[in-house]
Design a protein around this motif. Structure first.
Motif, PDB file in Angstrom:
ATOM      1  N   SER A  41       0.850  -1.191   0.000  1.00 50.99           N
ATOM      2  CA  SER A  41       0.000   0.000   0.000  1.00 50.99           C
ATOM      3  C   SER A  41       0.880   1.234   0.000  1.00 50.99           C
ATOM      4  O   SER A  41       2.037   1.184   0.436  1.00 50.99           O
ATOM      5  CB  SER A  41      -0.912   0.009   1.229  1.00 50.99           C
ATOM      6  N   VAL A  42       0.330   2.333  -0.471  1.00 51.55           N
ATOM      7  CA  VAL A  42       1.073   3.598  -0.456  1.00 51.55           C
ATOM      8  C   VAL A  42       0.072   4.740  -0.576  1.00 51.55           C
ATOM      9  O   VAL A  42      -0.985   4.600  -1.184  1.00 51.55           O
ATOM     10  CB  VAL A  42       2.146   3.644  -1.587  1.00 51.55           C
TER      11      VAL A  42
ATOM     12  N   VAL B 209      -0.418   4.086   6.065  1.00 47.48           N
ATOM     13  CA  VAL B 209       0.484   3.768   4.951  1.00 47.48           C
ATOM     14  C   VAL B 209      -0.315   3.632   3.649  1.00 47.48           C
ATOM     15  O   VAL B 209       0.005   2.829   2.779  1.00 47.48           O
ATOM     16  CB  VAL B 209       1.313   2.499   5.239  1.00 47.48           C
ATOM     17  N   GLY B 210      -1.351   4.450   3.532  1.00 45.42           N
ATOM     18  CA  GLY B 210      -2.122   4.502   2.303  1.00 45.42           C
ATOM     19  C   GLY B 210      -3.144   3.382   2.179  1.00 45.42           C
ATOM     20  O   GLY B 210      -3.455   2.672   3.136  1.00 45.42           O
ATOM     21  N   ILE B 211      -3.642   3.247   0.955  1.00 42.04           N
ATOM     22  CA  ILE B 211      -4.647   2.238   0.615  1.00 42.04           C
ATOM     23  C   ILE B 211      -3.961   1.174  -0.228  1.00 42.04           C
ATOM     24  O   ILE B 211      -3.097   1.502  -1.058  1.00 42.04           O
ATOM     25  CB  ILE B 211      -5.811   2.901  -0.160  1.00 42.04           C
TER      26      ILE B 211
ATOM     27  N   VAL C  16      -3.739  -6.199  -5.158  1.00 41.06           N
ATOM     28  CA  VAL C  16      -3.135  -6.711  -3.923  1.00 41.06           C
ATOM     29  C   VAL C  16      -4.209  -6.704  -2.835  1.00 41.06           C
ATOM     30  O   VAL C  16      -4.823  -5.676  -2.563  1.00 41.06           O
ATOM     31  CB  VAL C  16      -1.913  -5.874  -3.489  1.00 41.06           C
ATOM     32  N   GLU C  17      -4.440  -7.872  -2.258  1.00 40.10           N
ATOM     33  CA  GLU C  17      -5.476  -7.999  -1.225  1.00 40.10           C
ATOM     34  C   GLU C  17      -4.827  -8.045   0.155  1.00 40.10           C
ATOM     35  O   GLU C  17      -3.860  -8.777   0.379  1.00 40.10           O
ATOM     36  CB  GLU C  17      -6.279  -9.288  -1.468  1.00 40.10           C
ATOM     37  N   VAL C  18      -5.353  -7.237   1.055  1.00 38.88           N
ATOM     38  CA  VAL C  18      -4.867  -7.210   2.439  1.00 38.88           C
ATOM     39  C   VAL C  18      -5.972  -7.716   3.352  1.00 38.88           C
ATOM     40  O   VAL C  18      -7.110  -7.253   3.280  1.00 38.88           O
ATOM     41  CB  VAL C  18      -4.450  -5.785   2.856  1.00 38.88           C
ATOM     42  N   LYS C  19      -5.614  -8.667   4.183  1.00 40.45           N
ATOM     43  CA  LYS C  19      -6.590  -9.226   5.136  1.00 40.45           C
ATOM     44  C   LYS C  19      -5.971  -9.147   6.526  1.00 40.45           C
ATOM     45  O   LYS C  19      -4.773  -9.410   6.690  1.00 40.45           O
ATOM     46  CB  LYS C  19      -6.882 -10.681   4.750  1.00 40.45           C
ATOM     47  N   ILE C  20      -6.765  -8.784   7.515  1.00 37.33           N
ATOM     48  CA  ILE C  20      -6.278  -8.754   8.896  1.00 37.33           C
ATOM     49  C   ILE C  20      -6.763 -10.028   9.584  1.00 37.33           C
ATOM     50  O   ILE C  20      -7.977 -10.274   9.663  1.00 37.33           O
ATOM     51  CB  ILE C  20      -6.777  -7.507   9.657  1.00 37.33           C
ATOM     52  N   ALA C  21      -5.818 -10.841  10.045  1.00 38.67           N
ATOM     53  CA  ALA C  21      -6.148 -12.103  10.709  1.00 38.67           C
ATOM     54  C   ALA C  21      -6.781 -11.822  12.079  1.00 38.67           C
ATOM     55  O   ALA C  21      -6.736 -10.697  12.582  1.00 38.67           O
ATOM     56  CB  ALA C  21      -4.887 -12.948  10.862  1.00 38.67           C
TER      57      ALA C  21
END
Length: 592
Positions: A375-376, A389-391, A396-401
């Protein structure tokens, strides 16, 4: 050619769409030497032809070790990759023993070095490796010069073979192995394919604020052997920018004044040092000039993007910009509008102040294993928020465990760790890479990093401590250069602190204090200890009682890469630092 799918496609894309007479620019003997897009490609092809004549095969490994970024690095990068071989970039600052490990582990057969210092380290271990020959970029007695390969590749008769090799390289093929400067143990070899890095460069490009119809000048000085700077170099090539390579980190100011860059990438430590130098100069001011300076800084400290502070604030800021901040910009060439920050957490205060001064800081997040950008920030399109730190970038997929760990999925996730399937398996769940970082995504989709999963610890009272939160707060102090919070299994958090000796020496002089200037004397001074205690007390007020730093000890050494305290990307080697200062830790927790 329109499609870019492999790393060596970037210069050809530039030649077709934005050919540039100053594609790559390096200073030699006091003069900036420009390499055009066409010359860049011609030289890369000559290197490819020479490597084929030397018998380099597909999947052979060739190491590059350069003290500074330079045009030759890019020419070698493309020249190597076109043959189907892999580029093995090595940090110049690591030890000769680490050189030996990386050269052997990667099975590199040729090595290219920048200068005598690097060559000396390579020569110490060369006999223990499979290196057939070492070439240097600088002219060094007793070492083959890289121009010998350009000469060998002058004959274009085997260019057809080069083209065949290029055509044989698939986007999914391995392009490079980057050895991460782990904080513990031997470095891990991160395998990145052409598409891992290429997709990341293409998906990151829309976040970079290039101005249409103009050639952006970029000043590059972060190590190109690190994937953060390397992917940015591909991004700049894709856009047809001019890339100027700084002579050295201490010459950034001089080089910026000469070339007047529009953009550069930075790490937080560099911005901290720039800010500290500006503030040190401010101390010399008197009267109205000093008052105006601190008024401007105080305005900067409360800056908000998108003019959220209102018209009256913006009017005052425009005055501050004219009187004070314009001089900051002049010190960096006067044309700098954007800095991309990565590698570590950036103090929100610095984001605000530099952005208020007209040099917007776009913080990003990524890891070597993610090629690297996850992300940026971007000022346009409301993609900027201080402290985040941006979107995440496209694709690119971001997942929070459930435990707060950041997981990443996308075409940028590495192929794995070289020769280590077990370690690879340990960081993957299906297609998701476990970063080891903890974070959260807010309602607007912004990613915020909250700490390292492994660095979080419990005190003996069962309370969790996130050391990075305390460390980042305290590193804002000009009295503190480095700090490591400790206390795992102990009754309370404490800290090891490396004072900012340079600033403290100036402070002692300014205050006319009778303290000796040696590092040892500074650390033993009750006055200095009391002054740093004030900084710790101010920090503690922002945290819960169980989190507060109850004791600290000052270390009389400079924490550095060479001394083993820091990795080449300036991260603390916590276990090593603990070991180095075990006596100070005993003094904190078990005073005699």
């Amino acid at each position: 050619m329109t499609e870019v799918t492999r790393l060596f496609d970037f210069p050809y894309h530039q030649l077709k769409n934005n050919p540039n007479n100053a594609a790559l620019v390096t200073k030699y003997n006091g003069e900036w030497i420009k390499t055009s897009t066409q010359e860049y490609i011609d030289k890369a092809n000559a290197i490819s032809r020479a490597l084929l004549k030397l018998g380099v095969n597909k999947n052979d490994k060739i190491a590059l070790i350069s003290t500074t970024n330079r045009t030759e690095w890019n020419i070698m990068d493309i020249g190597i990759l076109q043959t189907g071989a892999q580029n093995i970039p090595i940090y110049p600052t690591i030890s000769a023993e680490d050189y030996e490990y990386v050269l052997n582990h990667s099975e590199s057969i040729y090595c290219f070095v920048s200068d005598e210092e690097v060559l000396e380290k390579v020569n110490k271990v060369k006999k223990n490796t499979s290196i057939k020959e070492v070439y240097s970029f600088n002219k060094i007695d007793g070492c083959k010069h890289y121009s010998e390969l350009l000469e060998l590749g002058k004959d274009t008769l085997n260019q057809d073979e080069v083209e065949a090799r290029k055509n044989d390289v698939k986007p999914s093929d391995l392009a490079t192995i980057i050895y991460t400067s782990g904080t513990t143990g031997k470095p891990k070899g991160v395998m990145l394919s052409h598409w891992n890095i290429t997709s990341n460069a293409l998906d990151s490009s829309p976040r970079v604020p290039f101005k249409e119809g103009t050639t952006t000048k970029v000043l590059s000085f972060l190590p190109i052997c690190h994937v953060f700077e390397r992917v940015l170099i591909y991004v700049y090539q894709y856009a047809g920018n001019s890339i100027y390579y700084a002579e050295a980190i201490d010459k950034i100011g001089d080089n910026a004044k000469e070339i007047k860059p529009n953009m550069m990438s930075v790490v937080p430590r560099l911005l901290e040092k720039v800010y500290d130098k500006i503030m040190a100069k401010a101390e010399e001011l008197t009267g109205i000039k000093k008052a105006l300076f601190y008024w401007a800084v105080s305005l900067g400290e409360i800056w908000e993007p998108y003019k959220k502070n209102g018209a009256w604030y913006e009017l005052k800021l425009s005055i501050a910009n004219k009187l004070i901040f314009s001089k900051w910009r002049e010190a960096l060439g006067g044309e700098l509008h954007t800095m991309v920050s990565g590698s570590a957490a950036l103090q929100p205060r610095l984001t605000r102040i530099f952005s208020a001064a007209g040099m917007q800081v776009m913080e990003g997040y990524g890891l070597t294993e993610t090629s690297p950008v996850v992300s940026v920030g971007k000022y346009a399109d409301n993609m900027f928020k201080v402290g985040c730190v941006g979107i995440p970038i496209n694709n690119v997929e971001v997942k929070i465990a459930d435990d707060g760990e950041i997981l990443i999925k996308g075409p940028n996730v590495m192929l794995g760790y070289y020769k280590d399937p077990e370690k690879t398996e340990s960081v993957m769940t299906g297609n998701y890479f476990h970063t080891g970082d903890k974070g959260e995504i807010d309602a607007d989709g912004f990613l915020k990093i909250t700490g390292r999963k492994k660095e979080m610890f419990k005190t003996s009272g069962g309370k969790y401590i996130i050391p990075t939160l305390l460390e980042n707060e305290l590193k804002q102090s000009r009295f503190i250069e480095q700090i490591m919070v400790i206390g795992e299994g102990e009754k309370m958090p404490a800290a090891l602190i490396q004072p900012n000796f340079e600033f403290i020496q100036e402070w002692i002089e300014r205050k006319k204090l009778s303290i000796e200037n040696s590092y040892e004397d500074i650390c033993n001074s009750e006055i200095i200890q009391a002054r740093i205690q004030k900084e710790v007390d101010a920090c503690n007020k922002k945290f819960g009682k169980w989190e507060q730093i109850k004791r600290f000890e000052l270390t009389p050494d400079i924490w550095s890469i060479d001394s083993g305290h820091l990795t080449p990307t300036m991260k603390m080697k916590r276990a090593i630092i603990k070991n180095m200062y075990s006596e100070l830790i005993e003094k904190i927790y078990r005073p005699s």
